[in-house]
Structure formats: structure tokens, C-alpha cells
Design a protein around this motif. Structure first.
Motif, mmCIF file in Angstrom:
data_model
loop_
_atom_site.group_PDB
_atom_site.id
_atom_site.type_symbol
_atom_site.label_atom_id
_atom_site.label_comp_id
_atom_site.label_asym_id
_atom_site.label_seq_id
_atom_site.Cartn_x
_atom_site.Cartn_y
_atom_site.Cartn_z
ATOM 1 N N PRO A 116 13.372 -0.977 14.826
ATOM 2 C CA PRO A 116 13.681 -2.027 15.811
ATOM 3 C C PRO A 116 14.124 -1.411 17.137
ATOM 4 N N ALA A 117 14.051 -2.202 18.199
ATOM 5 C CA ALA A 117 14.413 -1.711 19.521
ATOM 6 C C ALA A 117 15.429 -2.645 20.168
ATOM 7 N N ASP A 118 16.087 -2.142 21.199
ATOM 8 C CA ASP A 118 17.053 -2.941 21.955
ATOM 9 C C ASP A 118 16.444 -3.550 23.202
ATOM 10 N N ARG A 119 15.321 -2.963 23.664
ATOM 11 C CA ARG A 119 14.712 -3.395 24.914
ATOM 12 C C ARG A 119 13.215 -3.641 24.714
ATOM 13 N N LEU A 120 12.676 -4.521 25.545
ATOM 14 C CA LEU A 120 11.243 -4.779 25.580
ATOM 15 C C LEU A 120 10.822 -4.932 27.034
ATOM 16 N N ALA A 121 9.811 -4.161 27.441
ATOM 17 C CA ALA A 121 9.220 -4.313 28.771
ATOM 18 C C ALA A 121 7.864 -4.990 28.619
ATOM 19 N N VAL A 122 7.575 -5.921 29.489
ATOM 20 C CA VAL A 122 6.300 -6.627 29.479
ATOM 21 C C VAL A 122 5.656 -6.501 30.855
ATOM 22 N N ILE A 123 4.401 -6.063 30.882
ATOM 23 C CA ILE A 123 3.625 -6.016 32.118
ATOM 24 C C ILE A 123 2.468 -6.983 31.982
ATOM 25 N N ASP A 124 2.315 -7.861 32.951
ATOM 26 C CA ASP A 124 1.195 -8.797 32.955
ATOM 27 C C ASP A 124 0.183 -8.340 34.001
ATOM 28 N N PHE A 125 -0.811 -7.566 33.557
ATOM 29 C CA PHE A 125 -1.801 -7.026 34.480
ATOM 30 C C PHE A 125 -2.834 -8.067 34.920
ATOM 31 N N SER A 126 -2.728 -9.293 34.437
ATOM 32 C CA SER A 126 -3.604 -10.340 34.957
ATOM 33 C C SER A 126 -3.111 -10.832 36.315
ATOM 34 N N ARG A 127 -1.910 -10.429 36.700
ATOM 35 C CA ARG A 127 -1.341 -10.804 37.992
ATOM 36 C C ARG A 127 -1.628 -9.726 39.032
ATOM 37 N N PRO A 128 -1.658 -10.068 40.296
ATOM 38 C CA PRO A 128 -1.928 -9.072 41.348
ATOM 39 C C PRO A 128 -0.761 -8.106 41.515
ATOM 40 N N SER A 129 -1.051 -6.965 42.096
ATOM 41 C CA SER A 129 -0.006 -5.957 42.292
ATOM 42 C C SER A 129 1.034 -6.395 43.312
ATOM 43 N N THR A 130 0.711 -7.416 44.095
ATOM 44 C CA THR A 130 1.645 -7.918 45.096
ATOM 45 C C THR A 130 2.757 -8.760 44.471
ATOM 46 N N GLU A 131 2.614 -9.088 43.192
ATOM 47 C CA GLU A 131 3.641 -9.852 42.492
ATOM 48 C C GLU A 131 4.493 -8.946 41.613
ATOM 49 N N ARG A 132 5.712 -9.367 41.378
ATOM 50 C CA ARG A 132 6.589 -8.624 40.459
ATOM 51 C C ARG A 132 6.155 -8.975 39.033
ATOM 52 N N LEU B 84 6.388 -6.910 36.200
ATOM 53 C CA LEU B 84 7.068 -6.156 35.144
ATOM 54 C C LEU B 84 8.392 -6.843 34.840
ATOM 55 N N TRP B 85 8.601 -7.165 33.571
ATOM 56 C CA TRP B 85 9.857 -7.761 33.102
ATOM 57 C C TRP B 85 10.468 -6.824 32.070
ATOM 58 N N VAL B 86 11.768 -6.596 32.155
ATOM 59 C CA VAL B 86 12.487 -5.786 31.161
ATOM 60 C C VAL B 86 13.582 -6.655 30.551
ATOM 61 N N PHE B 87 13.526 -6.789 29.220
ATOM 62 C CA PHE B 87 14.451 -7.665 28.497
ATOM 63 C C PHE B 87 15.439 -6.863 27.653
ATOM 64 N N ASP B 88 16.653 -7.391 27.552
ATOM 65 C CA ASP B 88 17.641 -6.933 26.585
ATOM 66 C C ASP B 88 17.491 -7.841 25.374
ATOM 67 N N LEU B 89 16.981 -7.298 24.271
ATOM 68 C CA LEU B 89 16.692 -8.116 23.100
ATOM 69 C C LEU B 89 17.943 -8.548 22.349
ATOM 70 N N LYS B 90 18.983 -7.740 22.392
ATOM 71 C CA LYS B 90 20.213 -8.100 21.686
ATOM 72 C C LYS B 90 20.936 -9.245 22.384
ATOM 73 N N ARG B 91 21.002 -9.171 23.702
ATOM 74 C CA ARG B 91 21.689 -10.220 24.459
ATOM 75 C C ARG B 91 20.748 -11.357 24.848
ATOM 76 N N LYS B 92 19.447 -11.150 24.593
ATOM 77 C CA LYS B 92 18.420 -12.161 24.910
ATOM 78 C C LYS B 92 18.441 -12.517 26.390
ATOM 79 N N THR B 93 18.514 -11.468 27.219
ATOM 80 C CA THR B 93 18.602 -11.666 28.665
ATOM 81 C C THR B 93 17.534 -10.851 29.381
#
Length: 239
Positions: A64-80, A82-91
Motif C-alpha cells: 500500500p502507499a500513502d500518496r497517489l499522483a494522477v496525470i490526465d494527459f487528455s488535457r492540454p499542457s496549459t492546464e494544471r 497533475l494532482w497529488v493526493f494524500d491517501l491517508k488524510r483523503k486530501t
């Protein structure tokens, strides 16, 4: 009669104390619901796929991990994208710009590869590894978990690193941010935070609606025997 009244009173008291707790537990939001609320701009389908792929890996032998990063490459590079989540705190820890490879496209990434020298980004599920100081500064190595899709990430030197070209000021001049050789590069101002949040065995999931990958991915379709074999082979190569 007195004994009966006492029994009924005790039963009512227990129910009064236990019912709210049970109702609260039943209505507690799931991890997906909590993360979706924390990151309302992230496509819910992308988040669902990321969590499902991660859970498939964990259920079949991955730690198991404490963090999860998600990249949505269907979006343009001009948009943010990349999302990084804290899985334990659900934030949500941060949402940031992230580069794609020169060979993947201009503002939009549309081509992905697992091949050395392609200068294209890779999609799929990754596990982060060790940090190091290289030509781009403080960086983070990753291992791709999907054979034929991203499992050559380490030999291709696909890493998270800071890059001056990941800069909003590039957008007005070029219509996009700068591009990498396939690495998910981030702004220098947040690079250390990103690397430190994700180092040491966290998950990263890079999404694009590639039909072949969607059909064949052992993680998206959760094929336990295949995933277990992949993870076992990875552990053998590390020993």
C-alpha cells in the motif's frame, strides 16, 4: 414487571447510543468520494480508473502507499493536469502543471511510447522509487508496472524533475509549456515538494483514453494472475 421495565429501558438506551454511530459509519464517504470532492476539476472517470488500478496492484501483492499522483494527459499542457493526493488524510496536496514529451505532441499529448529514444511520454500505472541529484537537480526515479506500456521507464530515465520550461510564461509565447524527453517534469518552484511527496514507493497513474491500453491493461481490467506475475517478476529483478 419491574425487571421487564428495566430490560426495556436498557435496550432503548443501548439503541439510542449505538444508532447514531452506525448511521455515521454507514454514511462515511468512500476514498473516491473524498478525493473527488477535494479535486473537483479532476475527471471522475480518470480518478476512478487511477484508484482501481492502484487497488488492483495492492490486492495482488504490491505494498500500500500513502500518496497517489494522477496525470490526465487528455488535457492540454496549459492546464494544471497533475494532482497529488494524500491517501491517508483523503486530501489534495497540490495541483500543478506537468510536461509531456516532445514526441508526444505540441500542446496536446496524443502519442505515447515505451521505446528508448522516442521522446514520448508513457501512460499507465507507475511506482515511484529513489531520489537522486542529476543534471536537472533533485529528481525522482520511477518504475513502470505495465509490460509493453511503461515498464522501460527506468532504462529510459523517465523521472520526475524540475524544468525551467514548465512555466506559465511560455504559454503566451508558444501556446504551450515546454516539453521534455518523456519525463513528467514540473515547475522548479514546486519540484522538491512534488518529489518529497512521492518518493519511496508511492503510486503514479498517467491517463490517456488510448483504446488498446484500455482493453489490454492488466490493472485497469484487474487480471489478478497476470498482475501477481508482473509484480513477482519486478521483485525478482530487484533482488
Amino acid at each position: 414487571m419491574t425487571r421487564l421495565i428495566r430490560s426495556l429501558w436498557l435496550a432503548a438506551a443501548v439503541a439510542a447510543f449505538s444508532t447514531p454511530l452506525m448511521a455515521s459509519t454507514a454514511s462515511a464517504p468512500s476514498l473516491e468520494q473524498s478525493l473527488a470532492k477535494a479535486a473537483p476539476t479532476l475527471n471522475k472517470k480518470v480518478l476512478r480508473h487511477a484508484l482501481a488500478a492502484m487497488q488492483c496492484a495492492i490486492n495482488n501483492g504490491s505494498e500500500p502507499a500513502d500518496r497517489l499522483a494522477v496525470i490526465d494527459f487528455s488535457r492540454p499542457s496549459t492546464e494544471r493536469r497533475l494532482w497529488v493526493f494524500d491517501l491517508k488524510r483523503k486530501t489534495l496536496l497540490l495541483r500543478e502543471l506537468v510536461a509531456h514529451g516532445q514526441g508526444s505532441g505540441e500542446n496536446f499529448a496524443t502519442r505515447f511510447s515505451n521505446t528508448e529514444g522516442s521522446h514520448q511520454s508513457s501512460i499507465g500505472l507507475f511506482r515511484t522509487a529513489e531520489t537522486y541529484h542529476g543534471q536537472h537537480g533533485y529528481s525522482l526515479r520511477m518504475d513502470g508496472l505495465e509490460p509493453g506500456i511503461n515498464d522501460r521507464a527506468r532504462e529510459r530515465a523517465i523521472v520526475i524533475h524540475p524544468a525551467d520550461y514548465v512555466d506559465p510564461r511560455w504559454i503566451s509565447r508558444h501556446g504551450r509549456i515546454g516539453r521534455s524527453h518523456g519525463c513528467p517534469a514540473v515547475r522548479p518552484e514546486v519540484a522538491r515538494m512534488v518529489v518529497d511527496s512521492l518518493k519511496g514507493g508511492q503510486f503514479m497513474f498517467s491517463w490517456y483514453p488510448d483504446r488498446q491500453w484500455l482493453r489490454s491493461s492488466a490493472y485497469l481490467n484487474c487480471k489478478p494472475q497476470r498482475v501477481a506475475a508482473i509484480l513477482a517478476a519486478g521483485k525478482d529483478s530487484e533482488s
